[in-house]
Write a protein that holds these residues in place. Structure first.
Motif, PDB file in Angstrom:
ATOM      1  N   LEU A   1       3.472   0.668  -4.351  1.00 38.80           N
ATOM      2  CA  LEU A   1       2.424   0.371  -5.350  1.00 38.80           C
ATOM      3  C   LEU A   1       3.202   0.318  -6.502  1.00 38.80           C
ATOM      4  CD1 LEU A   1      -0.849   3.261  -4.984  1.00 38.80           C
ATOM      5  CD2 LEU A   1      -0.425   1.019  -5.464  1.00 38.80           C
ATOM      6  N   SER A   2       4.381   1.133  -6.721  1.00 37.56           N
ATOM      7  CA  SER A   2       5.703   1.193  -8.175  1.00 37.56           C
ATOM      8  C   SER A   2       5.759  -0.041  -8.158  1.00 37.56           C
ATOM      9  CB  SER A   2       6.429   1.928  -7.794  1.00 37.56           C
ATOM     10  OG  SER A   2       6.223   3.101  -6.908  1.00 37.56           O
TER      11      SER A   2
ATOM     12  N   ARG B   1       4.713  -3.591  -7.397  1.00 38.87           N
ATOM     13  CA  ARG B   1       3.280  -3.437  -8.357  1.00 38.87           C
ATOM     14  C   ARG B   1       2.475  -3.737  -9.894  1.00 38.87           C
ATOM     15  NH1 ARG B   1      -2.320  -2.466  -5.196  1.00 38.87           N
ATOM     16  NH2 ARG B   1      -3.088  -3.950  -7.459  1.00 38.87           N
TER      17      ARG B   1
ATOM     18  N   PRO C   1       3.854   4.094  -1.526  1.00 40.08           N
ATOM     19  CA  PRO C   1       4.130   4.249  -2.475  1.00 40.08           C
ATOM     20  C   PRO C   1       4.845   3.071  -3.584  1.00 40.08           C
ATOM     21  CG  PRO C   1       4.013   6.368  -1.586  1.00 40.08           C
ATOM     22  CD  PRO C   1       3.620   4.810  -0.308  1.00 40.08           C
ATOM     23  N   LEU C   2       6.430   2.773  -2.913  1.00 39.77           N
ATOM     24  CA  LEU C   2       7.362   2.272  -3.457  1.00 39.77           C
ATOM     25  C   LEU C   2       6.254   0.905  -3.539  1.00 39.77           C
ATOM     26  CD1 LEU C   2       9.996   1.450  -3.827  1.00 39.77           C
ATOM     27  CD2 LEU C   2      10.414   0.601  -1.655  1.00 39.77           C
TER      28      LEU C   2
ATOM     29  N   ARG D   1       0.962  -1.065  -0.496  1.00 33.24           N
ATOM     30  CA  ARG D   1      -0.539  -0.117  -0.066  1.00 33.24           C
ATOM     31  C   ARG D   1       0.562   1.197   0.370  1.00 33.24           C
ATOM     32  NH1 ARG D   1      -4.750  -1.376   3.629  1.00 33.24           N
ATOM     33  NH2 ARG D   1      -6.141  -3.367   2.667  1.00 33.24           N
TER      34      ARG D   1
END
Lengths: 297, 268
Positions: free
Chosen positions: A157-158, A160, A154-155, A152
């Motif tokens: 998400l990146s 994913r 930012p890292l 969840r």
């Protein structure tokens, strides 16, 4: 199957659930078939054995994770910076680890911890025979929660997005080589922990303990996906653990049905091959049926 | 006014020294003022997309210099330039991650603005911003923020990509035939959204198109490319006098060859 055998299967299943979780990160999320895993599992076992024999079993778990990060890092550098194909990069690291694992244990292929305290002997038996199961479950639950939370950020998400659309990641001004590296390091840290828990559970660090781990992990991951679907990260993570437990119960059932232990890898391979090719086989069968129906008319 | 983009004698040759050697950009120089909206036309293989690749950093140029808002970016990597350059492609699937939700996609695009990796999830403030921006598209996407992007149509995905590319205002927006794969009605809609976003943010923008009518009606400057060179560069009075037939005629003269590109002919 006896109750003891079932409990044992669940315990081992939970530990191997971490391998399935790692493959969820590398194979499912990053879309990289990372074969480092076989080597990293044994590396985790070797590292933790050395620490445990020196009297630091808990530190040994963290050391195993650190060693896993290093192994993942080597594979990541090979593929992102040196442009080695991803599967080959994993094979190279895995091969190197065969030797390194033996070096780690002081030039021996296994290191027993029978006389030393492990994570499981340190904790008092607060729940009788189930103590060990509860301890393992708590560790695995913690790792799962951390994984879900990570995805969840930012890292996360990146990471994913890197497996989903690499171009879009660089378009968002994020270096996809970096996110690939983070993902592989995280996945191998989890595998290292699995190897370490397995070694402390078995009271021996064994340089051959990793052989075939990738296939077992994949089988577990796919069983989990069949049962829980792939809709969200939470489902994926829980599915990996549940899949691994079910896989172990199947294996335990196979063993009690007197399939010899040496045939188990064959059973695993068949489970993986059938599960992965299932959609393709189904498509062929459907097409065959459609053609038949068309002919009758 | 300050120069937003400067290309100074940029050269690029693919496969140098082999039988497949192809010179794609020859001593190309181009300057864009802040707020310029340049449309680019030219046949296939004349170096339009290569020009964009040189600007956005898909490769390093063989010689010459690339400058963005006074900063030399010649040797910056693509993801480093992406901080300031937004780009859309013809393929509407290229700019979004299909297995992630609309808000997750937007959140990724928004990361160009927010640094710091340790936050969990998307804040309420960000979600509200995303909702407002999505509502601007008028496609009803603001009510589907938790849907996976893979479920959207090509036009919706391209509109979303446009929003993502401009969510954090870029210094330069590159549009590479971004409506070419869409049906005429959707293409018009996406083009209108493009106009609106570019105008509202005063963006500096380059747009490749095969529609000569669009090339003249949109923006304030039109350039024509052939064999890796800019063969026509019109703006102001000269451009407002220009008509589609005249431009086609010019294409003939300047490039000294018959128009063999059906798409240009048909785009009249």
């Amino acid at each position: 199957m006896t109750m003891i055998a079932l409990r044992g299967a669940i315990e081992i299943g939970l530990i191997y659930g971490l391998v399935a979780l790692a493959l969820y990160i590398s194979y499912r999320t990053l879309d990289i078939a990372d074969l480092t895993v076989d080597g990293t599992f044994a590396l985790g076992a070797a590292t933790t054995a050395v620490c445990t024999v020196a009297g630091h079993p808990v530190l040994g778990l963290f050391a195993a994770m650190g060693a896993g990060v290093l192994a993942g890092f080597v594979t990541a550098i090979l593929q992102t910076k040196l442009k080695v194909q991803s599967i080959l990069a994993g094979i190279i690291t895995m091969t190197a680890l065969y030797s390194i694992n033996i070096i780690v244990m002081g030039n021996r292929s296994n290191l027993p911890m029978a006389k030393n305290d492990t994570l499981f002997t340190l904790i008092p038996e607060f729940a009788g025979d189930y103590t060990r199961l509860i301890v393992i479950a708590a560790v695995i639950a913690l790792v799962c929660v951390i994984t879900v939370l990570f995805f969840r950020t930012p890292l996360g998400l990146s990471v994913r997005a890197t497996g989903d659309n690499r171009d879009m990641v660089s378009a968002s001004s994020i270096n996809p080589a970096f996110t690939t590296t983070v993902g592989l390091c995280a996945a191998n840290a989890v595998v290292g922990l699995a190897g370490a828990l397995f070694a402390q559970y078995q009271k021996v660090g064994d340089s051959t303990s990793g052989t075939g781990t990738v296939v077992i992990g994949l089988a577990s991951l796919i069983i989990g996906e069949v049962l829980l679907g792939r809709r969200s990260v939470v489902r994926g993570v829980i599915g990996a653990i549940v899949g691994a437990i079910i896989y172990r119960i199947i294996i335990a059932a196979a063993l009690s049905a007197s399939i010899s232990a040496s045939n188990l890898k064959l059973v695993s391979a068949i489970i993986v091959a059938v599960a992965i090719s299932y959609p393709a086989i189904k498509e062929q069968l459907d097409l065959h049926k459609m053609r038949k129906a068309a002919k009758v008319k | 006014m300050s120069k937003m983009l400067v290309l100074d004698q940029v050269c690029k040759t693919f496969n140098p020294g082999s039988v497949n050697e192809k010179v794609v950009l020859t001593d190309l120089s181009l300057e864009l003022e802040k707020g310029d909206f340049v449309t680019i036309i030219g046949g296939n293989g004349t170096g339009k997309s290569t020009l964009f690749n040189a600007v956005s950093g898909n490769f390093y140029v063989d010689s010459g210099r690339v400058e963005l808002d006074g900063q030399d970016i010649t040797f910056l990597k693509d993801y480093q330039r992406a901080n300031q350059i937004g780009r859309l492609f013809q393929d509407p699937l290229k700019g979004t991650a299909p297995n992630m939700t609309i808000e997750e996609n937007l959140s990724l695009a928004y990361m160009r603005n927010t640094k710091g990796a340790l936050r969990f999830g998307i804040s309420a403030k960000e979600r509200e911003l995303f909702r407002q921006r999505l509502a601007m598209l008028d496609l009803g996407l603001e009510d589907r923020m938790k849907s996976k992007v893979g479920l959207l149509s090509g036009g919706q995905r391209q509109a979303l990509t446009l929003l993502m590319a401009t969510l954090v205002t870029p210094k330069l927006l590159l549009l590479d035939e971004h409506t070419a794969a869409l049906d005429p009605a959707t293409a018009e809609k996406v083009l209108n959204i493009t106009k609106k976003i570019v105008e509202e943010n005063g963006l500096t923008c380059m747009m490749i198109t095969h529609n000569i009518g669009d090339a003249l009606s949109l923006g304030n400057r039109t350039i024509m490319m052939d064999s890796g060179k800019i063969i026509l560069d019109i703006s102001g009075e000269e451009r407002s006098q220009m008509t589609v037939p005249k431009l086609l005629e010019m294409f003939h003269q300047k490039s000294n060859k018959a128009l063999d590109n059906d798409r240009i002919l048909l785009a009249k």
